[in-house]
Each structure stands twice: as structure tokens, then as C-alpha cells.
Design a protein around this motif. Structure first.
Motif, PDB file in Angstrom:
ATOM      1  N   GLU A   3      45.661  -2.528  29.056  1.00  0.00           N
ATOM      2  CA  GLU A   3      45.973  -3.512  28.012  1.00  0.00           C
ATOM      3  C   GLU A   3      47.491  -3.651  27.812  1.00  0.00           C
ATOM      4  N   ASP A   4      48.187  -2.510  27.807  1.00  0.00           N
ATOM      5  CA  ASP A   4      49.641  -2.555  27.649  1.00  0.00           C
ATOM      6  C   ASP A   4      50.307  -3.263  28.829  1.00  0.00           C
ATOM      7  N   CYS A   5      49.844  -2.953  30.023  1.00  0.00           N
ATOM      8  CA  CYS A   5      50.407  -3.603  31.203  1.00  0.00           C
ATOM      9  C   CYS A   5      50.118  -5.099  31.167  1.00  0.00           C
ATOM     10  N   SER A   6      48.917  -5.456  30.772  1.00  0.00           N
ATOM     11  CA  SER A   6      48.549  -6.871  30.685  1.00  0.00           C
ATOM     12  C   SER A   6      49.406  -7.592  29.650  1.00  0.00           C
ATOM     13  N   ARG A   7      49.649  -6.925  28.542  1.00  0.00           N
ATOM     14  CA  ARG A   7      50.525  -7.508  27.506  1.00  0.00           C
ATOM     15  C   ARG A   7      51.933  -7.692  28.055  1.00  0.00           C
ATOM     16  N   MET A   8      52.409  -6.690  28.798  1.00  0.00           N
ATOM     17  CA  MET A   8      53.736  -6.757  29.408  1.00  0.00           C
ATOM     18  C   MET A   8      53.790  -7.903  30.418  1.00  0.00           C
ATOM     19  N   GLY A   9      52.781  -8.006  31.283  1.00  0.00           N
ATOM     20  CA  GLY A   9      52.757  -9.062  32.287  1.00  0.00           C
ATOM     21  C   GLY A   9      52.698 -10.446  31.675  1.00  0.00           C
ATOM     22  N   THR A  10      51.895 -10.600  30.645  1.00  0.00           N
ATOM     23  CA  THR A  10      51.783 -11.900  29.977  1.00  0.00           C
ATOM     24  C   THR A  10      53.100 -12.278  29.317  1.00  0.00           C
ATOM     25  N   LYS A  11      53.698 -11.338  28.602  1.00  0.00           N
ATOM     26  CA  LYS A  11      54.958 -11.606  27.913  1.00  0.00           C
ATOM     27  C   LYS A  11      56.059 -11.962  28.910  1.00  0.00           C
ATOM     28  N   LEU A  12      56.170 -11.194  29.976  1.00  0.00           N
ATOM     29  CA  LEU A  12      57.207 -11.455  30.970  1.00  0.00           C
ATOM     30  C   LEU A  12      56.945 -12.774  31.690  1.00  0.00           C
ATOM     31  N   SER A  13      55.698 -13.081  31.988  1.00  0.00           N
ATOM     32  CA  SER A  13      55.358 -14.356  32.622  1.00  0.00           C
ATOM     33  C   SER A  13      55.774 -15.532  31.737  1.00  0.00           C
ATOM     34  N   GLU A  14      55.470 -15.413  30.463  1.00  0.00           N
ATOM     35  CA  GLU A  14      55.837 -16.476  29.525  1.00  0.00           C
ATOM     36  C   GLU A  14      57.345 -16.645  29.454  1.00  0.00           C
ATOM     37  N   MET A  15      58.064 -15.549  29.433  1.00  0.00           N
ATOM     38  CA  MET A  15      59.525 -15.623  29.374  1.00  0.00           C
ATOM     39  C   MET A  15      60.101 -16.206  30.664  1.00  0.00           C
ATOM     40  N   ILE A  74      47.112  -0.176  37.787  1.00  0.00           N
ATOM     41  CA  ILE A  74      46.955   0.479  36.485  1.00  0.00           C
ATOM     42  C   ILE A  74      45.576   0.194  35.892  1.00  0.00           C
ATOM     43  N   CYS A  75      45.140  -1.035  35.999  1.00  0.00           N
ATOM     44  CA  CYS A  75      43.840  -1.391  35.420  1.00  0.00           C
ATOM     45  C   CYS A  75      42.681  -0.765  36.186  1.00  0.00           C
ATOM     46  N   ASN A  76      42.897  -0.411  37.432  1.00  0.00           N
ATOM     47  CA  ASN A  76      41.849   0.243  38.213  1.00  0.00           C
ATOM     48  C   ASN A  76      41.911   1.767  38.131  1.00  0.00           C
ATOM     49  N   ASP A  77      42.955   2.311  37.490  1.00  0.00           N
ATOM     50  CA  ASP A  77      43.125   3.755  37.359  1.00  0.00           C
ATOM     51  C   ASP A  77      42.706   4.174  35.951  1.00  0.00           C
ATOM     52  N   THR A  78      41.562   4.781  35.839  1.00  0.00           N
ATOM     53  CA  THR A  78      41.028   5.149  34.521  1.00  0.00           C
ATOM     54  C   THR A  78      41.644   6.420  33.955  1.00  0.00           C
ATOM     55  N   THR A  79      42.534   7.080  34.701  1.00  0.00           N
ATOM     56  CA  THR A  79      43.145   8.308  34.193  1.00  0.00           C
ATOM     57  C   THR A  79      44.367   8.022  33.334  1.00  0.00           C
ATOM     58  N   ILE A  80      44.892   6.801  33.364  1.00  0.00           N
ATOM     59  CA  ILE A  80      46.065   6.452  32.558  1.00  0.00           C
ATOM     60  C   ILE A  80      45.573   6.043  31.175  1.00  0.00           C
ATOM     61  N   SER A  81      46.034   6.736  30.136  1.00  0.00           N
ATOM     62  CA  SER A  81      45.518   6.434  28.798  1.00  0.00           C
ATOM     63  C   SER A  81      46.588   6.480  27.717  1.00  0.00           C
ATOM     64  N   VAL A  82      47.807   6.136  28.043  1.00  0.00           N
ATOM     65  CA  VAL A  82      48.882   6.134  27.063  1.00  0.00           C
ATOM     66  C   VAL A  82      48.849   4.806  26.311  1.00  0.00           C
ATOM     67  N   LYS A  83      48.953   4.848  24.978  1.00  0.00           N
ATOM     68  CA  LYS A  83      48.874   3.627  24.183  1.00  0.00           C
ATOM     69  C   LYS A  83      50.089   2.717  24.367  1.00  0.00           C
ATOM     70  N   THR A  84      51.272   3.246  24.162  1.00  0.00           N
ATOM     71  CA  THR A  84      52.490   2.481  24.365  1.00  0.00           C
ATOM     72  C   THR A  84      53.099   2.960  25.672  1.00  0.00           C
ATOM     73  N   PRO A  85      53.528   2.034  26.535  1.00  0.00           N
ATOM     74  CA  PRO A  85      54.013   2.489  27.843  1.00  0.00           C
ATOM     75  C   PRO A  85      55.279   3.324  27.730  1.00  0.00           C
ATOM     76  N   PRO A  86      55.322   4.440  28.451  1.00  0.00           N
ATOM     77  CA  PRO A  86      56.577   5.188  28.515  1.00  0.00           C
ATOM     78  C   PRO A  86      57.637   4.288  29.162  1.00  0.00           C
ATOM     79  N   CYS A  87      58.873   4.396  28.704  1.00  0.00           N
ATOM     80  CA  CYS A  87      59.944   3.528  29.207  1.00  0.00           C
ATOM     81  C   CYS A  87      60.084   3.615  30.724  1.00  0.00           C
ATOM     82  N   GLU A  88      60.032   4.846  31.243  1.00  0.00           N
ATOM     83  CA  GLU A  88      60.200   5.007  32.690  1.00  0.00           C
ATOM     84  C   GLU A  88      59.093   4.291  33.463  1.00  0.00           C
ATOM     85  N   GLN A  89      57.860   4.407  32.984  1.00  0.00           N
ATOM     86  CA  GLN A  89      56.745   3.728  33.656  1.00  0.00           C
ATOM     87  C   GLN A  89      56.908   2.216  33.583  1.00  0.00           C
TER      88      GLN A  89
END
Length: 167
Positions: A3-15, A74-89
Motif C-alpha cells: 500500500e505504501d509503495c502504491s501510494r508512492m508510485g501514484t503520487k510520483l506518477s501524478e507529479m 514489494i506487492c508480491n513479497d508478503t514478508t515486508i510489513s512496515v507501515k511507513t517506508p524506511p527512507c533508505e528503502q
């Protein structure tokens, strides 16, 4: 998370596909394209030509940073479960995706997609079909090569300011 990655992708796409985003991109690509010695009219037409390209290249449905492209792993990897993305990631995802613009296979894929979607006849018919087609084949690789190397200049700010990443 996906969800966080999708939000990031959508926001960046719009920009990136916005008029302001096209101006930002043009600041980087115009000197390179205009110095390349291309046919007459390329520099004069570049703002409108690139703006039309950017709307398609960076659209939020299936464009460069669209969640379907940016977040597949990221969406296919179910082991990633951080709510807000770490800056490095966040920065690594964006840098990797942006640097991938410089690969010839990706550039060829982008040109093919523009041809398949009839960009020159349906979305940018301000110049002849032949001239538009040739410009796509020269402008897209030059622009993507240039934009690929902009990642270090904006990803940190985007991740911290727009995505509110965590350290």
C-alpha cells in the motif's frame, strides 16, 4: 508495504505527469537534446512534445512509476510489513527504477509502447507522423538517459517530504 509503495508510485506518477513535472524534467533534458544536433524544430517543439510524452510516460495507470510497475516485487513479497517506508528503502526503490531508464531495452520498450498506442497520430498530431516518429526515436533515449541520472537529486527530498519516510 504494498500500500505504501502504491501510494508512492501514484503520487510520483501524478507529479511527473503534471505540467509542473514536465517543466522540471525539461530543465534537465532540454540542454542535452538541444545540444545533440537533431533536425530543425526539435528544440522549439520540445516543451509541447515532452509535455505530451510525460503525460503518457508517467501516467498513474501503467506509466514508469505507476504502482503496477514500481511495486510489483514489494506487492508480491508478503514478508515486508512496515507501515511507513524506511527512507533508505524508499530512495532505493526510486533510484533503481529511475536509473533503469538508461537501459537500452527499457528505452526500446518505451518507444514501442508509444508506437503501439498511436502517440503520433492520436495524442501529438502537431507535426507529421513521420517527423513525430523519428523524434520519439531520438528524444526518448536522450531524455531517459538524462533523467536516469537525476535520481540522486530528488529522491531523498521526495521520500522525506512527500512520503514522510522514517529513518
Amino acid at each position: 508495504t504494498c500500500e505504501d509503495c502504491s501510494r508512492m508510485g501514484t503520487k510520483l506518477s501524478e507529479m511527473a505527469s503534471s505540467p509542473e513535472g514536465a517543466v522540471f524534467e525539461l530543465d534537465y533534458i532540454t540542454p542535452v537534446i538541444c545540444a545533440a544536433g537533431l533536425e530543425e524544430g526539435v528544440c522549439e517543439d520540445l516543451p509541447s512534445f515532452w509535455s505530451a510524452i510525460a503525460v503518457n510516460l508517467f501516467n498513474a495507470q501503467d506509466g514508469w512509476y505507476a504502482p503496477v510497475n514500481l511495486c510489483e516485487r514489494i506487492c508480491n513479497d508478503t514478508t515486508i510489513s512496515v507501515k511507513t517506508p524506511p527512507c533508505e528503502q524508499c530512495m532505493n526503490i526510486l533510484k533503481f527504477s529511475t536509473m533503469d531508464m538508461a537501459t537500452k531495452s527499457q528505452q526500446d520498450r518505451v518507444i514501442s509502447l508509444f508506437m503501439e498506442r498511436n502517440f503520433c497520430s492520436e495524442q501529438y498530431n502537431q507535426i507529421s507522423l513521420e517527423v513525430c516518429t523519428e523524434r520519439l526515436k531520438t528524444v526518448i533515449p536522450l531524455a531517459l538517459d538524462t533523467l536516469a541520472y537525476t535520481a540522486p537529486f530528488w529522491t531523498d527530498g521526495f521520500c522525506r517530504r512527500d512520503m514522510e519516510c522514517i529513518e
